[in-house]
Design a protein around this motif. Structure first.
Motif, PDB file in Angstrom:
ATOM      1  N   TYR A  81      61.113  61.634  53.659  1.00 11.81           N
ATOM      2  CA  TYR A  81      61.816  61.246  52.895  1.00 11.81           C
ATOM      3  C   TYR A  81      63.472  61.433  52.913  1.00 11.81           C
ATOM      4  O   TYR A  81      64.389  60.887  52.280  1.00 11.81           O
ATOM      5  CB  TYR A  81      61.485  61.084  51.415  1.00 11.81           C
ATOM      6  N   GLU A  86      60.172  56.936  60.442  1.00  9.78           N
ATOM      7  CA  GLU A  86      59.597  55.580  59.746  1.00  9.78           C
ATOM      8  C   GLU A  86      58.376  55.235  59.634  1.00  9.78           C
ATOM      9  O   GLU A  86      57.771  55.045  58.570  1.00  9.78           O
ATOM     10  CB  GLU A  86      60.733  54.549  60.373  1.00  9.78           C
ATOM     11  N   ARG A 131      56.027  57.755  57.644  1.00 10.94           N
ATOM     12  CA  ARG A 131      56.515  57.384  56.162  1.00 10.94           C
ATOM     13  C   ARG A 131      55.761  56.141  55.530  1.00 10.94           C
ATOM     14  O   ARG A 131      55.104  56.130  54.674  1.00 10.94           O
ATOM     15  CB  ARG A 131      57.841  57.280  55.924  1.00 10.94           C
ATOM     16  N   LEU A 132      55.680  55.208  56.530  1.00  8.52           N
ATOM     17  CA  LEU A 132      55.074  53.855  56.143  1.00  8.52           C
ATOM     18  C   LEU A 132      53.526  54.304  56.112  1.00  8.52           C
ATOM     19  O   LEU A 132      52.684  53.713  54.998  1.00  8.52           O
ATOM     20  CB  LEU A 132      55.154  52.900  56.987  1.00  8.52           C
ATOM     21  N   ARG A 135      51.920  53.273  52.353  1.00 10.70           N
ATOM     22  CA  ARG A 135      51.429  51.886  52.285  1.00 10.70           C
ATOM     23  C   ARG A 135      49.870  52.347  51.528  1.00 10.70           C
ATOM     24  O   ARG A 135      49.200  51.338  51.403  1.00 10.70           O
ATOM     25  CB  ARG A 135      50.882  51.619  53.853  1.00 10.70           C
ATOM     26  N   HIS A 186      56.768  56.568  46.837  1.00  6.85           N
ATOM     27  CA  HIS A 186      57.536  57.883  46.297  1.00  6.85           C
ATOM     28  C   HIS A 186      58.558  57.578  45.464  1.00  6.85           C
ATOM     29  O   HIS A 186      58.975  58.413  44.709  1.00  6.85           O
ATOM     30  CB  HIS A 186      58.375  58.246  47.788  1.00  6.85           C
ATOM     31  N   LEU A 187      58.873  56.292  45.180  1.00  7.70           N
ATOM     32  CA  LEU A 187      59.957  55.867  43.925  1.00  7.70           C
ATOM     33  C   LEU A 187      59.417  54.714  43.337  1.00  7.70           C
ATOM     34  O   LEU A 187      58.732  53.902  43.735  1.00  7.70           O
ATOM     35  CB  LEU A 187      61.402  55.386  44.726  1.00  7.70           C
ATOM     36  N   VAL A 204      68.199  48.982  46.180  1.00  6.45           N
ATOM     37  CA  VAL A 204      67.449  48.148  47.015  1.00  6.45           C
ATOM     38  C   VAL A 204      67.096  48.807  48.377  1.00  6.45           C
ATOM     39  O   VAL A 204      65.763  49.040  48.696  1.00  6.45           O
ATOM     40  CB  VAL A 204      68.192  46.822  47.574  1.00  6.45           C
ATOM     41  N   THR A 205      67.861  49.809  48.957  1.00  4.56           N
ATOM     42  CA  THR A 205      67.612  50.422  50.068  1.00  4.56           C
ATOM     43  C   THR A 205      66.520  51.564  49.877  1.00  4.56           C
ATOM     44  O   THR A 205      65.804  51.720  50.523  1.00  4.56           O
ATOM     45  CB  THR A 205      68.869  50.914  50.936  1.00  4.56           C
ATOM     46  N   ALA A 206      66.810  52.164  48.971  1.00  4.25           N
ATOM     47  CA  ALA A 206      65.975  53.212  48.518  1.00  4.25           C
ATOM     48  C   ALA A 206      64.270  52.791  48.239  1.00  4.25           C
ATOM     49  O   ALA A 206      63.510  53.244  48.637  1.00  4.25           O
ATOM     50  CB  ALA A 206      66.291  54.047  47.202  1.00  4.25           C
ATOM     51  N   ARG A 232      63.172  49.832  49.470  1.00  2.00           N
ATOM     52  CA  ARG A 232      62.809  49.387  50.836  1.00  2.00           C
ATOM     53  C   ARG A 232      62.194  50.662  51.522  1.00  2.00           C
ATOM     54  O   ARG A 232      61.274  50.664  52.190  1.00  2.00           O
ATOM     55  CB  ARG A 232      63.611  48.779  51.799  1.00  2.00           C
ATOM     56  N   LYS A 233      63.058  51.822  51.503  1.00  2.00           N
ATOM     57  CA  LYS A 233      62.613  52.929  52.218  1.00  2.00           C
ATOM     58  C   LYS A 233      61.238  53.587  51.749  1.00  2.00           C
ATOM     59  O   LYS A 233      60.435  54.399  52.232  1.00  2.00           O
ATOM     60  CB  LYS A 233      63.546  53.750  52.161  1.00  2.00           C
ATOM     61  N   TYR A 234      61.185  53.908  50.435  1.00  3.64           N
ATOM     62  CA  TYR A 234      60.225  54.559  49.660  1.00  3.64           C
ATOM     63  C   TYR A 234      58.998  54.036  49.020  1.00  3.64           C
ATOM     64  O   TYR A 234      58.252  54.876  48.500  1.00  3.64           O
ATOM     65  CB  TYR A 234      60.939  55.572  48.669  1.00  3.64           C
ATOM     66  N   LYS A 253      56.142  50.601  48.547  1.00  2.00           N
ATOM     67  CA  LYS A 253      55.498  49.351  48.894  1.00  2.00           C
ATOM     68  C   LYS A 253      54.907  48.522  48.086  1.00  2.00           C
ATOM     69  O   LYS A 253      54.584  49.178  47.046  1.00  2.00           O
ATOM     70  CB  LYS A 253      54.557  49.820  50.036  1.00  2.00           C
ATOM     71  N   CYS A 289      68.688  38.940  48.859  1.00  2.00           N
ATOM     72  CA  CYS A 289      69.077  40.257  49.202  1.00  2.00           C
ATOM     73  C   CYS A 289      68.346  40.495  50.403  1.00  2.00           C
ATOM     74  O   CYS A 289      67.384  40.386  50.777  1.00  2.00           O
ATOM     75  CB  CYS A 289      68.754  41.310  48.313  1.00  2.00           C
ATOM     76  N   GLY A 313      67.489  43.456  51.555  1.00  2.00           N
ATOM     77  CA  GLY A 313      66.801  44.649  51.500  1.00  2.00           C
ATOM     78  C   GLY A 313      67.424  46.021  51.652  1.00  2.00           C
ATOM     79  O   GLY A 313      66.883  47.027  51.577  1.00  2.00           O
ATOM     80  N   GLY A 314      68.608  45.999  52.359  1.00  2.40           N
ATOM     81  CA  GLY A 314      69.438  46.959  52.543  1.00  2.40           C
ATOM     82  C   GLY A 314      69.064  47.886  53.665  1.00  2.40           C
ATOM     83  O   GLY A 314      69.975  48.648  53.955  1.00  2.40           O
ATOM     84  N   ALA A 315      67.839  47.873  54.379  1.00  2.52           N
ATOM     85  CA  ALA A 315      67.520  48.684  55.463  1.00  2.52           C
ATOM     86  C   ALA A 315      66.499  47.803  56.241  1.00  2.52           C
ATOM     87  O   ALA A 315      65.690  47.068  55.732  1.00  2.52           O
ATOM     88  CB  ALA A 315      66.822  49.539  54.943  1.00  2.52           C
ATOM     89  N   THR A 344      63.494  47.637  58.405  1.00  2.06           N
ATOM     90  CA  THR A 344      62.541  48.496  58.633  1.00  2.06           C
ATOM     91  C   THR A 344      61.990  48.375  60.228  1.00  2.06           C
ATOM     92  O   THR A 344      61.745  47.205  60.673  1.00  2.06           O
ATOM     93  CB  THR A 344      60.934  48.169  57.978  1.00  2.06           C
ATOM     94  N   THR A 345      62.045  49.496  60.909  1.00  3.78           N
ATOM     95  CA  THR A 345      61.854  49.330  62.383  1.00  3.78           C
ATOM     96  C   THR A 345      60.320  48.969  63.033  1.00  3.78           C
ATOM     97  O   THR A 345      60.188  48.731  63.995  1.00  3.78           O
ATOM     98  CB  THR A 345      62.374  50.749  63.067  1.00  3.78           C
ATOM     99  N   TYR A 398      71.455  56.001  51.096  1.00  2.00           N
ATOM    100  CA  TYR A 398      70.713  55.979  49.959  1.00  2.00           C
ATOM    101  C   TYR A 398      69.918  57.298  49.145  1.00  2.00           C
ATOM    102  O   TYR A 398      69.427  57.409  48.290  1.00  2.00           O
ATOM    103  CB  TYR A 398      69.549  54.981  50.153  1.00  2.00           C
ATOM    104  N   ILE A 399      70.191  58.472  49.995  1.00  2.00           N
ATOM    105  CA  ILE A 399      69.742  59.786  49.735  1.00  2.00           C
ATOM    106  C   ILE A 399      70.569  60.004  48.258  1.00  2.00           C
ATOM    107  O   ILE A 399      69.833  60.741  47.692  1.00  2.00           O
ATOM    108  CB  ILE A 399      69.673  60.740  50.528  1.00  2.00           C
ATOM    109  N   LEU A 406      70.633  58.731  45.759  1.00  5.63           N
ATOM    110  CA  LEU A 406      69.776  58.166  44.538  1.00  5.63           C
ATOM    111  C   LEU A 406      68.998  59.495  44.143  1.00  5.63           C
ATOM    112  O   LEU A 406      68.793  59.701  42.922  1.00  5.63           O
ATOM    113  CB  LEU A 406      68.784  56.972  44.668  1.00  5.63           C
ATOM    114  N   GLU A 407      68.255  60.267  45.021  1.00  2.03           N
ATOM    115  CA  GLU A 407      67.376  61.083  44.619  1.00  2.03           C
ATOM    116  C   GLU A 407      67.902  62.608  45.144  1.00  2.03           C
ATOM    117  O   GLU A 407      67.236  63.560  44.649  1.00  2.03           O
ATOM    118  CB  GLU A 407      66.111  60.835  45.350  1.00  2.03           C
TER     119      GLU A 407
END
Lengths: 664, 130, 259
Positions: B65, B88, B91-92, B96, B102-103, B122-124, B126-128, B130, C41, C43-45, C47-48, C196-197, C199-200
């Motif tokens: 994270y 990444e 993390r997925l 999943r 995570h958030l 939104v970014t957080a 998307r990253k954290y 599902k 939106c 989504g801001g990022a 996903t690869t 975005y880090i 945030l937490e």
């Protein structure tokens, strides 16, 4: 009808491991024309060759097929064997059942089947072979060395010492190359100039050597033993034979702001200049890009101060045609541009320099007279960071880096680190490395001495980012052994930039029809067994144009290339390749298609009288091939619209017979 | 290696498009990573541990994270290994799984201030999540 | 000239000024930003992972609309630009897997990455031209020392974004010069602000942002400019002494729109 013998080689287990050689010999017995078939462990051995010779005599063979390794390996061997037994050497065909069969198959049944097909194919060809006789051509006893660095110098000296004439063509105003820019040389730390400049003087004084400096090769014609080369001697606006090299003009020239390429732009020279004190030839050169006289017609100071009257503003480029028997490429290397690696901030800070720039900074004849100072403020650097492998071993970025290891950087970085600590014991020196590669005599000992005796810090890990902050450089890097990220301050950062072949190598290779690899290094005829020869006959390789190498290795290779040249020039006549093109005059319609595609200029035309119908005569234009020039490449046979052009030994009907045999 | 772990590693590698064997272990990724100090396992270790089949510690580590997906390691790697894509993908694999987000939205009021842009949220997510 | 415009979530809320300045400046330079309808939106990022489809569909939808109009798709926000451009290149380079599945998920369409995706800075450099901007400047910045901050999103992955040299970009510096300012060169201009880090792990974002602003200050910056609302948030929060503003604000000032 031919009487053909088939000889299947095991090559130990190389072939026999995946091909049932006995079954192959047995199957080929029944092919048309075959009267004898045998197999043996090593056909290329003395005993194997005797077996072939005996068979030729015993069975009155008119042609043989050897099923063995690639013809590049042993075609010559078996041709000699056949010749010794009284057979024309061109009655020998090789079926490559090793590289093209056993090495790429794992299954014995498949391998055997393919080997039989390949053998059958060669037999089909031999059935149509005819004896060929090679012509002879004379050898011009003069060699051309392109490039006047340590590689070219050594090659030229060795050839000249054997008594042959040698010309060196060098693009710069002086010979000496990169070695002339170096300070000390590893692993013995002799001063580069002290060991190089006597050799430069030897070149200048040798009665057999002529130097064309400030010159380049612009055209190459002909073939081995008989090259014709055009050399462009650029106008230096100074009469070379009159200039005494006194240097007065270079002190009086008012144009003082010309970046000095010899010092990599770290100081300035005049518009008229002699690159360095020991330059050979020691004559001045006017840089037309900066000379006010040449640009505006107003100045003429150098002509006024020259007591020898050597200045000639009207001088023009000169073109010289010369004949050579052999050509040696020694075009050398350059460090790559650091422009695309700006994570190391090369373009952002004067205190981030390349290793070659560091050489100049340490050199007594350099821009700082050998005093190691920061280029930005002239201060003495306390902390120096060396970064290895910048742009080397870089597979992800073909547009900026090089995939290969540049080979010399580990050693010269150890040298730089050691010399710095020796001369300035108060400095703190850190080297970031990925691997330290030191295979060479006394090399690893040298590197260890830098670490153990001189206290150079070696950290395993790559630098990821360098950022200038105020007058410091912040270095962010990995320490892989400590599993830490390091952020350290430095006063000076030295980048070990990858090296690449000189840009002139690619157009030169095209002129020489010599092959190159994807990195623009010249390719050897064989990477192990013929490392100093190009696959193009009469063209030899010396130094870094063939691959990265250090000075000892370059000098060895330069000597080896010279030995090959001497071997060639010692011959009075060369046996040609009889597999040349031939035009059937009855079919030729004189269209010139072949002439246009011939890369060697071997085709000419003549008007010939033919008997027409009803006792008439007619004159037709037909193609003639000069067999001494033709290299047998076959371009013309493909271009010929009427099918008149054919290649001896590789005639269309022979090739078709091979294809038929494969498809049977 | 037991089958399920082997499958998991295969999935992670395939989804990421990364070939860990291309790594020549120079450490430039970790030498450039801005989030290095916050990570227990560093970019070069992600690549190495996936190559050697040691994935469990990575799945459990908070390091997954901490990657900022800034792509400094991707761009600067001399061998084109692209460690960020591997991180990444790992993390997925974790988020999943049911209940492994995570958030969560409930956590948000605690974390934000007046100025924080929508983009951060939104970014957080998307990253954290599902 | 008309271009399709994707404002993105933040430009409609916390970064309204970025949106307004961008539109106003474009008008002066002869470009109309046509906001595409019903955008969602990004989504801001990006996903690869190759099996992530749904997270990229909003970008694909926007790209399809711009493509139908035959216009380039323009963004101002760095994050939107990064996500949309990466999505577009994935559509182009991955026709069988990603593009096929994305097309199947959306209205029947056969879009394969044909649209042109440009950032506002690229519009200024490549479509308008810095020479023309120079002509339109009414209040030159008069030697203002500007540190241009790119962050990561505009530049990386460089093979995809291809806006400028990822290690030594000059697209913003050249704009600053055209506006009469003096760009300050500093190495941290392409280092991550923490994103975005924040945030937490606010402390982590602080460390990264401070490194950037300290480097810019050490090199003599009067002001730091950025194109990204999240960079703006992080840098502004953790930078003392030097203002952090959107690049559009400098542009608007120089063009005489804003006091």
């Amino acid at each position: 009808m031919q009487r053909i013998g088939v000889f299947v080689c095991w090559c130990g287990s190389n072939i026999a491991g995946t091909v049932d050689v006995k079954a192959v010999a047995e199957a080929l017995k029944n092919e048309p024309g075959v009267v004898h078939s045998a197999n043996y462990q090593y056909m290329c051995s003395q005993a194997g060759q005797e077996l072939i010779k005996d068979a030729i005599k015993e069975h009155k063979l008119t042609g043989i097929v050897v099923c063995s390794c690639s013809p590049r390996m042993h075609e010559g061997t078996f041709r000699k064997t056949a010749e010794a037994a009284g057979l024309n050497p061109y009655m020998v065909e090789i079926a490559n059942i090793r590289e093209q069969c056993s090495w790429i198959h794992k299954d014995i049944a498949e391998g055997t089947e393919k080997a039989i097909v390949l053998g059958r194919t060669a037999i089909a060809k031999v059935n149509l072979n005819a004896p060929l006789m090679a012509g002879e051509s004379p050898v011009t006893k003069r060699a051309l060395v392109i490039g006047g660095g340590i590689a070219g110098i050594q090659t030229a000296l060795d050839i000249a010492d054997a008594g042959f004439e040698v010309d060196i063509v060098e693009t710069k105003p002086t010979i000496g190359g990169k070695m002339a820019q170096l300070d000390k040389t590893f692993p013995t730390l002799d001063c580069a100039a002290c060991i190089l400049t006597p050799k430069m003087v030897d070149v200048a004084q040798h009665e057999k050597i002529k130097i064309y400096s400030y010159s380049e090769v612009v055209d190459v014609r002909g073939f081995v033993g008989n090259f014709e080369v055009t050399i462009k001697k650029r106008a230096r606006f100074v009469k070379e034979d009159i200039c005494t090299g006194c240097g007065l003009c270079t002190e009086k020239c008012p144009q003082k702001k010309v970046p000095n390429e010899f010092n990599l732009g770290m100081d300035n020279r005049r518009a008229i200049y002699i690159p360095f004190a020991q330059a050979v030839p020691k004559v001045a050169t006017i840089d037309p890009n900066y000379c006010t006289m040449l640009k505006t017609g107003k100045c003429g100071v150098c002509a006024k101060v020259c007591t020898a009257n050597a200045i000639d503003y009207t001088q023009k480029d000169e073109f010289i045609d010369q004949k050579y028997g052999a050509i040696v490429a020694a075009t050398g290397f350059n460090p790559i541009s650091m422009e695309k690696f700006d994570e190391f901030a090369y373009s952002q800070s004067k205190d981030v320099i390349t290793s070659l720039e560091f050489e100049r900074l340490m050199n007594a004849a350099g821009p700082t007279a050998g005093k190691l100072v920061r280029p930005s403020d002239g201060k003495h650097p306390q902390k120096i960071v060396f970064v290895q492998c910048v742009g080397s071993r870089c597979a992800a970025c073909a547009e900026k880096g090089k995939e290969y290891c540049s080979k010399i950087c580990c050693m010269y970085t150890a040298k730089h680190a050691m010399l710095t600590r020796d001369k300035y014991p108060d400095t703190d020196v850190t080297v970031f490395y990925i691997d330290v590669r030191t295979p060479g005599k006394n090399f690893d000992e040298f590197y260890r001495r830098a670490a153990e005796e001189y206290g150079v810090h070696y950290i395993k890990g790559m630098v990821g980012k360098i950022s200038p902050e105020g007058d410091k450089l912040m270095v962010r890097a990995s320490d892989l052994l400590a599993n830490k990220q390091i952020n350290m301050e430095a006063d000076l950062v030295v980048l070990a930039a990858a090296i690449e072949p000189d840009k002139s190598a690619r157009p030169l290779a095209t002129m020489l029809t010599a092959s190159m690899d994807t990195n623009d290094f010249f390719t050897e005829a064989h990477p192990k067994l013929r490392p100093v020869e190009s696959p193009t006959a009469g063209v030899f390789l010396s130094g870094c144009c063939q691959g990265p190498k250090d000075i000892p290795e370059t000098v060895s290779q330069a000597g080896a290339a010279a030995a090959k040249v001497i071997g060639l020039l010692a011959k009075d006549k060369l046996k040609g390749n009889p597999c040349v093109a031939h035009s059937d005059e009855m079919m030729c319609n004189g269209c010139s298609s072949c002439e246009k595609v011939c890369p060697y200029g071997a085709i000419t035309y003549e008007d010939k009288e033919f008997r027409g119908p009803n006792r008439t005569t007619l004159i037709r234009r037909i193609a003639k091939v000069n067999e001494a020039i033709c290299q047998g490449c076959g371009c013309c046979t493909v271009a010929c619209p009427s099918g008149a052009m054919d290649l001896k030994g590789f005639a269309s009907k022979q090739i078709m017979a091979e294809v038929d045999a494969i498809c049977k | 290696m037991e089958k399920s772990k082997e499958n998991l590693i295969q999935d992670v590698v395939r989804r990421s498009g990364v070939n860990p064997r291309k790594c020549m272990k120079c450490g430039k990724c970790s030498g450039t990573c801005p989030a290095y100090d916050e990570m227990e396992y560093h970019p070069h270790q992600f690549v190495y541990m996936i190559e050697t089949g040691d994935i469990e510690p990575l799945l459990k580590s908070k390091s997954i994270y901490k990657c900022l997906t800034c792509f400094a390691c991707v761009d600067r790697c001399p061998r084109g290994v692209e460690p960020a894509k591997l991180i990444e993908s790992i993390r997925l694999s974790v988020i999943r799984e049911q209940g492994n987000n995570h958030l969560t939205p409930q956590m948000i009021p605690e974390l934000i201030d007046e100025e924080m842009p929508q983009q951060a949220l939104v970014t957080a997510f998307r990253k954290y999540t599902k | 000239m008309k271009v399709s415009y994707f404002p993105g979530c933040t430009l409609k809320t916390k970064a309204k000024d970025l949106d307004e300045q961008a539109r106003a400046c474009a008008e002066i330079l002869g470009v109309t930003l046509e906001e595409i309808s019903n955008w969602q939106c990004c989504g801001g990022a990006f996903t690869t992972a190759s099996d992530e489809i749904a997270t990229k569909l909003s970008s694909v939808r926007a790209l399809m609309e711009a493509n139908k109009k035959g216009q380039p798709l323009l963004t101002v926000c760095s994050a939107c630009h990064n996500v949309i451009k990466q999505t577009n290149v994935a559509m182009k380079e991955n026709p069988d897997n990603f593009a096929f599945r994305a097309n199947m998920n959306l209205a029947p369409d056969n879009y394969n990455g044909e649209a042109e995706v440009i950032h506002y800075l690229e519009l200024l450099r490549d479509k308008v031209g810095y020479d023309k901007i120079k002509e339109k400047v009414v209040k030159p910045l008069e030697g203002l020392k500007v540190a241009c901050y790119y962050g990561c999103l505009l530049l990386r992955p460089s093979k995809v974004m291809a806006m400028d040299d990822a290690e030594n970009p000059t697209i913003m510096e050249d704009l600053v010069k055209a506006l009469g300012g003096e760009p300050v060169y500093y190495a941290y201009k392409n280092e991550c602000c923490g994103g975005y880090i924040a945030l937490e792990d606010a402390e982590s974002a602080m460390k990264k942002s401070q490194k950037i602003s300290n480097n810019a200050k050490a090199q003599g910056a009067d002001v730091i400019i950025t194109a990204c609302p999240l960079c703006m948030y992080n840098l502004k929060k953790h930078t003392k002494d030097v203002p952090v503003i959107y690049f559009t604000e400098l542009l608007a000032k120089a063009l005489g729109i804003k006091e």
